[in-house]
Design a protein around this motif. Structure first.
Motif, PDB file in Angstrom:
ATOM      1  N   LYS A   2       0.841  -1.188   0.000  1.00  0.00           N
ATOM      2  CA  LYS A   2       0.000   0.000   0.000  1.00  0.00           C
ATOM      3  C   LYS A   2       0.878   1.240   0.000  1.00  0.00           C
ATOM      4  O   LYS A   2       1.819   1.369   0.775  1.00  0.00           O
ATOM      5  CB  LYS A   2      -0.903   0.007   1.229  1.00  0.00           C
ATOM      6  CG  LYS A   2      -1.863   1.190   1.254  1.00  0.00           C
ATOM      7  CD  LYS A   2      -2.780   1.127   2.465  1.00  0.00           C
ATOM      8  CE  LYS A   2      -3.719   2.317   2.491  1.00  0.00           C
ATOM      9  NZ  LYS A   2      -4.622   2.284   3.664  1.00  0.00           N
ATOM     10  N   ARG A   3       0.568   2.168  -0.903  1.00  0.00           N
ATOM     11  CA  ARG A   3       1.325   3.410  -0.968  1.00  0.00           C
ATOM     12  C   ARG A   3       0.920   4.316   0.177  1.00  0.00           C
ATOM     13  O   ARG A   3      -0.252   4.622   0.382  1.00  0.00           O
ATOM     14  CB  ARG A   3       1.064   4.107  -2.309  1.00  0.00           C
ATOM     15  CG  ARG A   3       2.054   5.225  -2.601  1.00  0.00           C
ATOM     16  CD  ARG A   3       1.792   5.811  -3.970  1.00  0.00           C
ATOM     17  NE  ARG A   3       0.604   6.649  -3.964  1.00  0.00           N
ATOM     18  CZ  ARG A   3      -0.067   7.001  -5.043  1.00  0.00           C
ATOM     19  NH1 ARG A   3       0.296   6.566  -6.218  1.00  0.00           N
ATOM     20  NH2 ARG A   3      -1.121   7.783  -4.955  1.00  0.00           N
ATOM     21  N   VAL A 152      11.448  -2.349 -11.565  1.00  0.00           N
ATOM     22  CA  VAL A 152      10.790  -1.274 -10.817  1.00  0.00           C
ATOM     23  C   VAL A 152      10.222  -1.894  -9.550  1.00  0.00           C
ATOM     24  O   VAL A 152       9.600  -2.962  -9.590  1.00  0.00           O
ATOM     25  CB  VAL A 152       9.682  -0.620 -11.655  1.00  0.00           C
ATOM     26  CG1 VAL A 152       8.887   0.381 -10.824  1.00  0.00           C
ATOM     27  CG2 VAL A 152      10.273   0.053 -12.889  1.00  0.00           C
ATOM     28  N   ASN A 153      10.454  -1.248  -8.415  1.00  0.00           N
ATOM     29  CA  ASN A 153      10.092  -1.815  -7.126  1.00  0.00           C
ATOM     30  C   ASN A 153       8.949  -1.036  -6.483  1.00  0.00           C
ATOM     31  O   ASN A 153       8.981   0.197  -6.426  1.00  0.00           O
ATOM     32  CB  ASN A 153      11.313  -1.798  -6.201  1.00  0.00           C
ATOM     33  CG  ASN A 153      12.495  -2.524  -6.812  1.00  0.00           C
ATOM     34  OD1 ASN A 153      12.504  -3.744  -6.894  1.00  0.00           O
ATOM     35  ND2 ASN A 153      13.489  -1.778  -7.270  1.00  0.00           N
ATOM     36  N   GLU A 154       7.976  -1.760  -5.992  1.00  0.00           N
ATOM     37  CA  GLU A 154       6.815  -1.142  -5.347  1.00  0.00           C
ATOM     38  C   GLU A 154       7.158  -0.846  -3.887  1.00  0.00           C
ATOM     39  O   GLU A 154       7.360  -1.766  -3.085  1.00  0.00           O
ATOM     40  CB  GLU A 154       5.605  -2.069  -5.433  1.00  0.00           C
ATOM     41  CG  GLU A 154       4.320  -1.443  -4.919  1.00  0.00           C
ATOM     42  CD  GLU A 154       3.129  -2.374  -5.046  1.00  0.00           C
ATOM     43  OE1 GLU A 154       2.021  -1.948  -4.649  1.00  0.00           O
ATOM     44  OE2 GLU A 154       3.303  -3.512  -5.518  1.00  0.00           O
ATOM     45  N   ASN A 159       6.188   3.480  -7.050  1.00  0.00           N
ATOM     46  CA  ASN A 159       6.976   2.534  -7.825  1.00  0.00           C
ATOM     47  C   ASN A 159       8.294   3.191  -8.230  1.00  0.00           C
ATOM     48  O   ASN A 159       8.304   4.156  -8.988  1.00  0.00           O
ATOM     49  CB  ASN A 159       6.208   2.098  -9.066  1.00  0.00           C
ATOM     50  CG  ASN A 159       4.884   1.435  -8.718  1.00  0.00           C
ATOM     51  OD1 ASN A 159       4.726   0.847  -7.644  1.00  0.00           O
ATOM     52  ND2 ASN A 159       3.916   1.536  -9.611  1.00  0.00           N
ATOM     53  N   VAL A 160       9.402   2.645  -7.725  1.00  0.00           N
ATOM     54  CA  VAL A 160      10.714   3.286  -7.846  1.00  0.00           C
ATOM     55  C   VAL A 160      11.647   2.415  -8.686  1.00  0.00           C
ATOM     56  O   VAL A 160      11.756   1.205  -8.456  1.00  0.00           O
ATOM     57  CB  VAL A 160      11.336   3.527  -6.451  1.00  0.00           C
ATOM     58  CG1 VAL A 160      12.725   4.151  -6.585  1.00  0.00           C
ATOM     59  CG2 VAL A 160      10.423   4.417  -5.612  1.00  0.00           C
ATOM     60  N   GLY A 161      12.324   3.044  -9.644  1.00  0.00           N
ATOM     61  CA  GLY A 161      13.312   2.353 -10.463  1.00  0.00           C
ATOM     62  C   GLY A 161      14.560   3.198 -10.617  1.00  0.00           C
ATOM     63  O   GLY A 161      14.608   4.356 -10.183  1.00  0.00           O
ATOM     64  N   MET A 177      11.289  -0.206 -18.482  1.00  0.00           N
ATOM     65  CA  MET A 177      10.979   0.432 -17.199  1.00  0.00           C
ATOM     66  C   MET A 177       9.598   1.090 -17.233  1.00  0.00           C
ATOM     67  O   MET A 177       8.808   0.962 -16.285  1.00  0.00           O
ATOM     68  CB  MET A 177      12.057   1.464 -16.872  1.00  0.00           C
ATOM     69  CG  MET A 177      13.469   0.902 -16.780  1.00  0.00           C
ATOM     70  SD  MET A 177      13.740  -0.208 -15.387  1.00  0.00           S
ATOM     71  CE  MET A 177      13.932   0.992 -14.062  1.00  0.00           C
ATOM     72  N   TYR A 178       9.291   1.771 -18.315  1.00  0.00           N
ATOM     73  CA  TYR A 178       7.982   2.407 -18.440  1.00  0.00           C
ATOM     74  C   TYR A 178       6.851   1.373 -18.288  1.00  0.00           C
ATOM     75  O   TYR A 178       5.802   1.657 -17.698  1.00  0.00           O
ATOM     76  CB  TYR A 178       7.813   3.081 -19.799  1.00  0.00           C
ATOM     77  CG  TYR A 178       8.815   4.142 -20.160  1.00  0.00           C
ATOM     78  CD1 TYR A 178       9.561   4.813 -19.199  1.00  0.00           C
ATOM     79  CD2 TYR A 178       9.018   4.485 -21.499  1.00  0.00           C
ATOM     80  CE1 TYR A 178      10.472   5.789 -19.560  1.00  0.00           C
ATOM     81  CE2 TYR A 178       9.918   5.462 -21.871  1.00  0.00           C
ATOM     82  CZ  TYR A 178      10.656   6.109 -20.902  1.00  0.00           C
ATOM     83  OH  TYR A 178      11.563   7.068 -21.269  1.00  0.00           O
ATOM     84  N   ALA A 179       7.084   0.177 -18.836  1.00  0.00           N
ATOM     85  CA  ALA A 179       6.050  -0.855 -18.853  1.00  0.00           C
ATOM     86  C   ALA A 179       5.733  -1.380 -17.457  1.00  0.00           C
ATOM     87  O   ALA A 179       4.738  -2.088 -17.282  1.00  0.00           O
ATOM     88  CB  ALA A 179       6.483  -2.012 -19.758  1.00  0.00           C
ATOM     89  N   GLN A 180       6.566  -1.053 -16.476  1.00  0.00           N
ATOM     90  CA  GLN A 180       6.343  -1.496 -15.101  1.00  0.00           C
ATOM     91  C   GLN A 180       5.719  -0.398 -14.235  1.00  0.00           C
ATOM     92  O   GLN A 180       5.785  -0.444 -13.010  1.00  0.00           O
ATOM     93  CB  GLN A 180       7.668  -1.970 -14.499  1.00  0.00           C
ATOM     94  CG  GLN A 180       8.264  -3.162 -15.226  1.00  0.00           C
ATOM     95  CD  GLN A 180       9.650  -3.508 -14.715  1.00  0.00           C
ATOM     96  OE1 GLN A 180       9.807  -4.013 -13.604  1.00  0.00           O
ATOM     97  NE2 GLN A 180      10.662  -3.253 -15.524  1.00  0.00           N
TER      98      GLN A 180
END
Length: 342
Positions: A2-3, A152-154, A159-161, A177-180
């Motif tokens: 959860k963000r 990319v990590n949630e 979502n951080v990459g 990366m965009y696709a994630q």
């Protein structure tokens, strides 16, 4: 996950490394992490190979000449399972901040990799990645990453990459990366101070342009962290007038860009050290995505699409036999990713 946060501050580091001194570099990183937290930041991004510094000698002379720096660089490269790495994790936890660090990684078999790690605000290593293809002369020192490094990590902040330097010039890297659904991207650069009069493509205009383009293409925030080159580094590396012309003091142009491509920060002087800080609001991404989502409604997979191989190939696999001489399941050995959390 959860963000927890939608609106918060982020910091891009603009500072010289403690060149070839890992312990001093960790101490300086701890100071910068604490400084970012004091300003209310929830994420701090560091430049490429900031620990123990970018190996500029690769661009300044022959491989044989550069061998004088090799052992010290190897000895001061960071191992994930090490007391120094624990200090980074502790700094993130103590200051309640996400840390994306750029470093030279000492792998399990002795090879070096241009690496980035993401450490969550609870001090947990979320992901470690390696640059897929070192650029030009970097290949004489560093190994390569694999498809699993396009991740990319949630996190609780979204979502951080992260990517390093000219990985941003490789279109398929960007698209993966965009696709994630990347929302916050750390763009790590070593400095824009090399070949100033000879190679426009290595300068701040082109490379910050890539960071800006990444933001507007991917509809995400981009934290462009850029190191500086200190006078002590120039004194050490540039022992002739010719080399002094190739590498200059400074080169820092850290910046932060919004999902519409807008630069959210003012530059500090290229020779100055500090943090570049901006407020971000992930809700702004919604409006950009509504116009052009490159891996969503704006894509045409019937015409063009890409494949990302996340299953790494390993140089050695051992087949262990049981008491009856039958093969047990394959066991990984000498993995390119021995230290990644499973």
């Amino acid at each position: 996950m959860k963000r927890t946060f939608s609106q918060y501050k982020v910091a891009a580091v603009q500072a010289a490394p403690e060149f070839l001194d890992l312990d001093a570099g960790i101490e300086k990183a701890e100071m910068l992490i604490a400084k970012a937290a004091e300003q209310g930041c929830k994420l701090i991004g560091f430049p490429e190979t900031w620990l123990p510094g970018y190996p500029w000698w690769l661009w300044l002379g022959s491989p044989a000449w550069g061998m004088r720096f090799l052992k010290k660089y190897v000895d001061n490269s960071l191992q994930i399972r090490s007391p120094q790495f624990e200090r980074l994790k502790n700094a993130a936890r103590k200051n309640n901040i996400v840390v994306v660090m750029g470093y030279s990684e000492m792998g399990a078999t002795g090879s070096l990799y241009i690496a980035q790690c993401t450490i969550n605000s609870d001090g947990r290593l979320v992901h470690s990645r390696r640059k897929l293809k070192p650029t030009h002369v970097e290949r004489t020192l560093f190994g390569e990453g694999q498809g699993s490094d396009l991740a990319v990590n949630e996190l609780e902040i979204g979502n951080v990459g992260a990517l390093c330097c000219w990985e941003h010039l490789q279109p398929l890297n960007r698209y993966a990366m965009y696709a994630q659904n990347e929302q916050v991207h750390v763009s790590s650069w070593p400095s824009f101070c090399l070949y100033e009069q000879m190679a426009y493509a290595l300068g701040p205009v082109v490379n910050l342009g890539q960071s800006r383009s990444y933001a507007v293409e991917g509809q995400c925030y981009v934290i462009a962290s850029v190191a500086t080159v200190s006078s002590a580094m120039v004194d050490l590396l540039c022992d002739t007038p010719e080399r002094q012309e190739l590498l200059k003091v400074g080169g820092g142009y850290a910046a932060i860009f919004g999902p519409d491509g807008r630069q959210l920060t003012e530059h500090i002087e290229p020779t100055e050290e500090g943090l570049v800080v901006a407020d971000i609001d992930l809700e702004a991404i919604t409006y950009s995505k509504a116009v052009a989502d490159p891996a969503g409604h704006y894509a045409r997979p019937d015409a063009t699409r890409m494949i990302v191989n996340r299953k790494g190939l390993h140089p050695v696999e051992f087949l262990d036999g049981d008491a009856d001489g039958e093969a047990n399941e394959v066991e990984r050995a000498a993995s390119p990713f021995p230290d990644k959390p499973m």
